[in-house]
Write a protein that holds these residues in place. Structure first.
Motif, short mmCIF file in Angstrom:
data_model
loop_
_atom_site.label_atom_id
_atom_site.label_comp_id
_atom_site.label_asym_id
_atom_site.label_seq_id
_atom_site.Cartn_x
_atom_site.Cartn_y
_atom_site.Cartn_z
N ASP A 1 0.81 -1.23 0.00
CA ASP A 1 0.00 0.00 0.00
C ASP A 1 0.83 1.27 0.00
N THR A 2 2.02 1.23 0.58
CA THR A 2 2.88 2.41 0.63
C THR A 2 4.26 2.07 0.11
N ASP A 3 5.01 3.11 -0.22
CA ASP A 3 6.37 2.88 -0.67
C ASP A 3 7.22 2.23 0.40
N VAL A 4 7.05 2.68 1.64
CA VAL A 4 7.84 2.12 2.75
C VAL A 4 7.55 0.63 2.90
N ALA A 5 6.24 0.26 2.83
CA ALA A 5 5.88 -1.15 2.95
C ALA A 5 6.41 -1.96 1.76
N THR A 6 6.40 -1.36 0.58
CA THR A 6 6.93 -2.05 -0.60
C THR A 6 8.42 -2.30 -0.46
N MET A 7 9.16 -1.30 0.03
CA MET A 7 10.61 -1.47 0.22
C MET A 7 10.92 -2.53 1.26
N ARG A 8 10.09 -2.58 2.31
CA ARG A 8 10.28 -3.61 3.33
C ARG A 8 10.04 -5.00 2.75
N ALA A 9 9.01 -5.12 1.90
CA ALA A 9 8.71 -6.41 1.28
C ALA A 9 9.86 -6.88 0.37
N ILE A 10 10.45 -5.94 -0.34
CA ILE A 10 11.57 -6.29 -1.23
C ILE A 10 12.71 -6.91 -0.46
N THR A 11 12.97 -6.40 0.74
CA THR A 11 14.13 -6.86 1.52
C THR A 11 13.82 -8.03 2.44
N THR A 12 12.53 -8.38 2.62
CA THR A 12 12.20 -9.45 3.59
C THR A 12 11.26 -10.52 3.05
N ASP A 13 10.37 -10.21 2.11
CA ASP A 13 9.32 -11.15 1.73
C ASP A 13 9.71 -12.02 0.54
N THR A 14 9.02 -13.16 0.43
CA THR A 14 9.16 -14.05 -0.73
C THR A 14 7.94 -13.88 -1.63
N PRO A 15 8.13 -13.68 -2.92
CA PRO A 15 6.98 -13.45 -3.81
C PRO A 15 6.03 -14.65 -3.85
N GLU A 16 4.76 -14.37 -4.06
CA GLU A 16 3.78 -15.43 -4.24
C GLU A 16 4.11 -16.20 -5.53
N PRO A 17 3.89 -17.52 -5.52
CA PRO A 17 4.11 -18.29 -6.76
C PRO A 17 3.22 -17.76 -7.88
N LEU A 18 3.75 -17.79 -9.10
CA LEU A 18 2.99 -17.29 -10.25
C LEU A 18 1.71 -18.07 -10.47
N ALA A 19 1.68 -19.32 -10.04
CA ALA A 19 0.49 -20.15 -10.23
C ALA A 19 -0.73 -19.58 -9.53
N ARG A 20 -0.51 -18.71 -8.54
CA ARG A 20 -1.64 -18.10 -7.85
C ARG A 20 -2.39 -17.14 -8.76
N TYR A 21 -1.70 -16.58 -9.72
CA TYR A 21 -2.30 -15.57 -10.59
C TYR A 21 -2.57 -16.06 -12.01
N ARG A 22 -1.89 -17.17 -12.40
CA ARG A 22 -2.06 -17.65 -13.77
C ARG A 22 -1.81 -19.15 -13.84
N ALA A 23 -2.68 -19.84 -14.54
CA ALA A 23 -2.54 -21.29 -14.64
C ALA A 23 -1.50 -21.67 -15.69
N ASN A 24 -0.97 -22.87 -15.55
CA ASN A 24 -0.07 -23.48 -16.54
C ASN A 24 1.23 -22.71 -16.74
N VAL A 25 1.75 -22.08 -15.67
CA VAL A 25 3.06 -21.45 -15.78
C VAL A 25 4.12 -22.55 -15.73
N PRO A 26 4.99 -22.67 -16.73
CA PRO A 26 6.00 -23.73 -16.73
C PRO A 26 6.89 -23.68 -15.49
N ASP A 27 7.23 -24.85 -14.96
CA ASP A 27 8.09 -24.91 -13.77
C ASP A 27 9.45 -24.26 -14.05
N ASP A 28 9.97 -24.46 -15.28
CA ASP A 28 11.27 -23.87 -15.62
C ASP A 28 11.22 -22.35 -15.55
N LEU A 29 10.11 -21.77 -15.98
CA LEU A 29 9.97 -20.32 -15.94
C LEU A 29 9.90 -19.83 -14.49
#
Length: 873
Positions: free
Chosen positions: A227-255
């Motif tokens: 929601d904010t730039d500060v929260a976004t910067m914190r996420a960049i340095t600490t969080d793990t991104p959600e798997p792409l499969a959550r947003y789109r089906a059939n994403v190749p494992d290699d990708l």
């Protein structure tokens, strides 16, 4: 350019420049963007007549000498980047105390809008990702780090090619939600952890940002957005991104694995170079794991592609154009299965790997040429070479499938055989002056190909080792008989198939087999075909040959035939109105790839941007057009069951046939007084020069004992000059217009002669023996000497030149990416001047009006695609 980029959060005061304002040699058209980075204007470069984007430095930095110095230094560094996936920086200037950068104007969508619209096909996403990586690799290779890679900084040009903008400027520019923490500069959602923490950044930071871009293209959102730039910067340095499969089906494992590695917080665990990323993306795409298989829809029609491959027997192609002779082939429909491989009209040469799993495709791309690889079972193409200005063609795989061999014509002239791995990289030059697709011996140790010596007129088949060493002539001839590639090695390695042309007693072509051991001709078909290459492919059991060839009809198009060996019985495999060429077959002989095309053209009259189409046929002017002194147009066309010459008014009305179409006729030329015409006819079985009254009456043959083409009247109307293969090399002759003895003009091999307005010299194309390149020469008619040489622009075709009325320029046809335009070439050696602004179709033939102000053109679509062929036996 950048008009779609969101405005920065930073506030600035902008000084708006009105349309028409002069900024050096640029003239402002309109403002197209503004933000923390300053203003961006669309402008016209009045010197080079092109549109550019002018980016002015932010007003708040204008008095900061450190920023000004850095702005100039980094802009100069960016100007060193020359890559098709990077927007070009032309120069750095200053106006009203504010520095600006002049750069390439790209009118297209940015990836931010694309990522948040309709989901992009996976194979298209991967293709764009590879190209972006290649652009980054180029920049990183010379020490430039972008520092603000984001979807809004990547544009798609009109050819849907991604281009990265603002290289080297991210340290001073603003951007969407630009935030500074200490020395941190960048767009928050795309920052690397080290960038967000204000640390030192290198090329690996750009790769993290690229990982965010790739994630966004697939998921429709950035991985760390909060929601904010500060929260976004914190996420960049600490969080793990959600798997792409959550947003789109059939994403190749290699990708998913590639993106995970790009988004590693520790730079040491991340990809280290953009080249490594591109290589992994290419491996994934070629393996077929990047895309769901989608059948390519069949096109109802495809059309001929005119691509100039410099040394691929250009002069011979002119001389042998549409020459026919009888054959006894009876059409027989085979239960053949055709499957479209491409449908974009730009893929003009292809090859299939020996195991039948992969395809190599040469295509035109935004006025340039490129080489791609794809898996047969998928729709994904991975570009492994190019795009480049040099023409590419005649693609083939090595017998083990590990390499792709192709021809590249440097300087638009001499073709060089090159080799590249199927995963790309830097190609290796193998041989020069190769003029056909190569064929491999069964053990892969030798190759065979066609070659012509332009100055001697010798045509033959050459053998060489796989590394290009130990060249030797297998068989050759000149004059009334000659040999041409492509060739095909027999399964037992003892024979080589090739084409043999003859013009005595009637012009035709034969398919022959030559012994590898001694060059002795031991077999030929009992059929006579129209002249040209066969693209033969000897099937692995040695009992049949697949070829592309024309039958006896003057209007026949090249079709696919299956010829039994050794009986020579020929059955027609394809039965349609398309044309086929470039045939090659898998090692098991069950699958083939072939290029498919059609030919269409119509007549246009006009100049500049003002043109009118005056015919609505299929092949109008395909074989030549001429504008007479009494303002009539002579058109060599196919309107009946053969070709003929028609005469019409400038608006196309009152058309009447003046030369019979019972045989092939082409290349009409009108006398200066408009009372006579000359042309080439095959009515005697051999290409001969004829003259007739302007209404076609009183026709008289002027030459009947040679292979003669492209006649033209001299300005005084007394002589007709033409080119001929009668003695071996292509030489120039003249004959009295009313008939008489032939006079050889020169011993210099010369083609497509254009007589100067004063009648003292002529222009044409010749091969310089010093460097084997095709050049434009001015030849003095009386002495036969080449008195002046001009460099030939790579894309200028060798079919025809026309003098301007003042004798100071030559006009020719320049074809890039299937699109032809007329260009003026100054005799004094100045830069070419583009005379037309066509954005589609190819020019087949043209002529200049008597007053030198307008043109008549034969134009038509120029597309070609590839087909997969099975069940042809």
């Amino acid at each position: 350019m950048e008009n779609n980029e969101p405005r920065d959060d930073n506030t600035s005061t902008f000084s708006v420049m009105a349309a028409g304002t002069k900024v050096g040699h640029y003239q402002i058209i309109e403002k197209i963007g503004a933000g923390g980075m300053g203003e961006v204007y669309l402008a016209q470069d009045t010197r080079l007549d092109r549109r550019v984007a002018l980016k002015f430095m932010p007003a708040q930095y204008a008095n900061d000498q450190d920023f000004v110095s850095r702005f100039r230094r980094e802009a100069q560094a960016a100007a060193r980047l020359d890559h098709p996936n990077i927007v070009t920086v032309f120069e750095v200037g200053e106006h009203g105390g504010r520095p600006f950068i002049a750069m390439q104007y790209v009118e297209g969508q940015n990836l931010h809008d694309l990522a948040h619209g309709t989901p992009l096909a996976m194979h298209r996403t991967i293709d764009m990702a590879i190209q972006i990586c290649e652009g980054l690799q180029k920049a990183h290779g010379i020490g430039i780090v972008h520092r603000d890679i984001k979807t809004a900084n990547i544009l798609l040009d009109t050819d849907r090619r991604p281009k990265i903008v603002d290289f080297g400027l991210a340290t001073i520019q603003g951007g969407e939600k630009l935030t500074k923490v200490g020395s941190t500069i960048g767009t928050v959602a795309y920052m690397s952890p080290e960038q967000a923490q204000g640390g030192e950044v290198d090329q690996r930071s750009d790769l993290f940002s690229f990982g965010v871009v790739l994630y966004e293209l697939i998921a429709g959102r950035t991985p760390f957005k909060r929601d904010t730039d500060v929260a976004t910067m914190r996420a960049i340095t600490t969080d793990t991104p959600e798997p792409l499969a959550r947003y789109r089906a059939n994403v190749p494992d290699d990708l998913q694995r590639i993106i995970d590695k790009l988004l590693q917080r520790d730079p040491a665990l991340r990809y280290q170079t953009a080249g490594d990323v591109a290589a992994d993306l290419k491996r994934m795409a070629i393996s077929g794991s990047s895309v769901q298989v989608v059948p390519v829809p069949a096109k109802k029609s495809t059309l001929w592609l005119k691509v100039v491959i410099g040394a691929v027997v250009v002069v011979a192609a002119v001389a042998l154009f549409m020459k026919m002779s009888p054959t006894t082939v009876e059409p027989q429909r085979a239960q053949v299965q055709f499957t479209p491989i491409t449908d974009d009209g730009t893929s003009y040469s292809g090859a299939i790997s020996p195991d039948g799993k992969y395809l190599a495709i040469a295509r035109t791309e935004g006025g340039q040429f490129s080489l791609s690889v794809r898996q047969v079972a998928t729709k994904t193409s991975v570009r492994i070479y190019g795009p480049i200005e040099n023409s590419l063609g005649s693609v083939s795989f090595s017998p083990d499938g590990n390499y792709i061999y192709f021809l590249e014509s440097e300087s638009g002239n001499q073709a060089i055989l090159k080799r590249i791995t199927t995963l790309g990289g830097s190609p290796t030059a193998i041989l020069r002056n190769v003029q056909s697709r190569i064929s491999w011996s069964p053990d892969g140790s030798q190759m065979a190909f066609g070659r012509e010596d332009r100055n001697s007129g010798e045509f033959g088949i050459i053998l060489a080792n796989a590394d290009g060493s130990s060249e030797r002539v297998l068989i050759s001839a000149k004059g009334a008989s000659w040999y041409t590639g492509p060739a095909s090695w027999s399964p037992d390695g003892k024979l080589i198939l090739c084409g043999r042309g003859k013009w005595k007693p009637k012009i035709h072509s034969e398919l022959v087999a030559v012994q590898v051991a001694d060059g002795k001709e031991v077999w030929q078909t009992s059929l006579n075909w129209s002249l040209g290459g066969f693209d033969p492919a000897w099937l692995p059991d040695g009992k049949a040959i697949l070829v592309c060839a024309r039958s006896e009809s003057a209007t026949a198009r090249s079709q696919i035939y299956l010829i039994q060996y050794p009986s020579g019985k020929a059955d027609r495999v394809s039965i349609d109105l398309d044309q086929y060429f470039g045939l090659n077959v898998t090692a098991d002989g069950l699958t083939a790839v072939v290029s498919q095309s059609q030919e269409r053209s119509n007549i246009w009259v006009g100049a500049g941007t003002d043109w009118k189409q005056i015919t609505t046929g299929k092949q109008e002017g395909m074989f030549g057009v001429e504008w007479s002194s009494d303002d009539h147009i002579y058109i060599a066309s196919q309107r009946t069951d053969a070709t003929g010459i028609w005469k019409s008014a400038l608006d196309g009305s009152g058309a009447e046939q003046v030369v019979s179409g019972e045989s092939i006729v082409h290349s009409p030329s009108v006398s200066p007084d408009g009372r006579s015409i000359t042309y080439t006819s095959l009515s005697l079985g051999v290409p001969s020069i004829w003259r007739a009254d302007s209404d076609g009456k009183n026709a008289k043959v002027l030459t009947a004992d040679g292979e003669d083409y492209k006649p033209s009247f001299t300005p005084d109307g007394k002589w007709i000059i033409f080119m001929s293969w009668r003695s071996g090399p292509l030489l120039l002759y003249r004959v009295p217009a009313m008939g008489g003895e032939l006079v050889k003009i020169s011993d210099q091999s010369f083609s497509s002669p254009a007589i100067s307005p004063d009648g003292k010299s002529l222009a044409g194309f010749y091969t310089d023996s010093a460097d084997s390149e095709i050049k434009i020469g001015i030849l003095e008619i009386e002495s036969g000497r080449v008195i002046k040489t001009l460099s030939r622009p790579a894309a200028v075709e060798t079919d025809k030149l026309v003098w301007t009325k003042d004798g100071k320029h030559l006009i020719g046809v320049e074809t890039k990416s299937n699109i032809s335009n007329l260009v003026s070439l100054p005799i004094d050696g100045g830069a070419p001047i583009q005379l037309t602004q066509f954005s589609s179709e190819a020019i087949r033939s043209f002529d200049l009006s008597p007053d030198g102000k307008r043109f008549v053109l034969s134009r038509g679509p120029a597309n070609v695609d590839l087909l997969l062929m099975k069940n042809f036996r």
